[in-house]
Design a protein around this motif. Structure first.
Motif, short mmCIF file in Angstrom:
data_model
loop_
_atom_site.label_atom_id
_atom_site.label_comp_id
_atom_site.label_asym_id
_atom_site.label_seq_id
_atom_site.Cartn_x
_atom_site.Cartn_y
_atom_site.Cartn_z
N THR A 104 -4.60 -5.53 -9.67
CA THR A 104 -3.86 -4.27 -9.61
C THR A 104 -3.36 -4.05 -8.18
N LEU A 129 -4.80 4.82 -0.89
CA LEU A 129 -4.14 5.96 -1.54
C LEU A 129 -3.27 6.72 -0.53
N ASP A 133 0.77 7.04 -0.76
CA ASP A 133 1.49 8.33 -0.65
C ASP A 133 2.67 8.18 0.30
N ASN A 136 5.45 6.67 -1.46
CA ASN A 136 5.73 7.31 -2.76
C ASN A 136 5.37 6.44 -3.97
N LEU A 137 4.25 5.74 -3.88
CA LEU A 137 3.85 4.86 -5.00
C LEU A 137 2.40 5.08 -5.42
N ARG A 138 1.87 6.25 -5.14
CA ARG A 138 0.47 6.52 -5.51
C ARG A 138 0.25 6.34 -7.02
N ASP A 139 1.27 6.67 -7.80
CA ASP A 139 1.14 6.58 -9.27
C ASP A 139 1.08 5.13 -9.75
N LYS A 140 1.30 4.16 -8.85
CA LYS A 140 1.28 2.74 -9.25
C LYS A 140 -0.04 2.05 -8.89
N ALA A 141 -1.03 2.82 -8.43
CA ALA A 141 -2.28 2.23 -7.93
C ALA A 141 -2.94 1.30 -8.96
N ASP A 142 -2.85 1.64 -10.25
CA ASP A 142 -3.53 0.84 -11.28
C ASP A 142 -2.58 -0.12 -12.01
N SER A 143 -1.33 -0.19 -11.53
CA SER A 143 -0.36 -1.11 -12.14
C SER A 143 -0.57 -2.52 -11.59
N GLN A 152 9.61 -1.95 -5.32
CA GLN A 152 8.24 -1.43 -5.34
C GLN A 152 7.25 -2.49 -4.86
#
Length: 251
Positions: A104, A129, A133, A136-143, A152
């Motif tokens: 990930t 994290l 931030d 602007n990619l905090r939402d991709k941490a588990d991708s 990205q």
């Protein structure tokens, strides 16, 4: 007017007589250069001019055939040098991202700091994290990397390098593998990094970035530095005929 608050110059990298051969191919033919703390050095030039080899020699991804490289006050081309120790302080961002596809985003970022004992797992996650931030990619941490766009991936690669708290960041054509519309988002992160005072050496074809961000622009060709100047002078009044020819094709 004499300023009494001038900070002494801190030399971060010193290169003397750097040469690199691959067999009979003499790629770097004797480079002398110094990078001071906080400088943004942008290296441009035609393909095959030795730009990427020069960059890769700085953190010993390529071992020089001759010459010396000093990082801070250490001669890192000394055979006794701990190469991994050097690389801890020089973050590197590659053309092709070089992320681990089976991990990930979070694991990609935290792996090295935890493995090298620089941070605990919790500290590394917190740092990751906060850096995510910043881009602007905090939402991709588990991708996983396969789920990300090229832009990205490259922003994650930058974060991964920053997670080691490097003193210098090296960028090897960081936007050349990207679709044109994704180039901007990566350059934006690099500009923000430059503004934060990071010492940077960037090999790139992005002339706009060189004009806007560089403290110095180097033009390399045939394994040597042919010209060096501040961006304004470099682009408006190049001295070397080879530089003029190159700029006339890319600007």
């Amino acid at each position: 007017m004499i300023q009494d608050n001038l900070q002494p110059v801190e030399r971060v990298i010193r290169v003397k007589g750097l040469q690199k051969r691959f067999g009979t191919n003499h790629v770097l033919k004797g480079i002398d250069y110094e990078v001071d703390k906080g400088e943004k050095i942008v290296v441009i030039g035609p393909s095959g001019s030795g730009k990427s080899t020069f960059l890769r020699c700085l953190n010993l991804l390529e071992i020089p055939s001759a010459g010396e490289i000093w990082f801070e006050d250490k001669l890192i081309t000394d055979k006794k040098t701990n190469v991994n120790e050097v690389r801890r302080h020089m973050g590197m961002v590659f053309q092709q991202f070089n992320l681990f596809n089976n991990m990930t985003v979070m694991k990609n970022i935290t792996l090295a700091p935890v493995k090298l004992g620089i941070m605990s797992k919790d500290e590394a996650c917190e740092t990751a994290l906060s850096l995510l931030d910043r881009v602007n990619l905090r939402d991709k941490a588990d991708s996983y990397p396969a789920q990300l766009s090229g832009g990205q991936k490259q922003r994650i690669a930058i974060v991964r390098a920053l997670a080691m708290s490097p003193k210098v960041m090296l960028f090897d054509e960081p936007t050349s593998a990207l679709d044109p519309e994704m180039v901007g988002e990566v350059l934006e992160v690099m500009k923000e990094l430059a503004d934060s005072g990071m010492t940077m050496v960037v090999v790139t074809h992005e002339m706009g970035f060189a004009k806007e961000v560089a403290s110095k622009v180097l033009f390399m060709d045939e394994g040597i530095i042919m010209e060096e100047a501040e961006p304004e002078t470099f682009f408006s009044n190049p001295q070397n005929q080879r530089t003029k020819d190159f700029l006339s094709k890319v600007l």
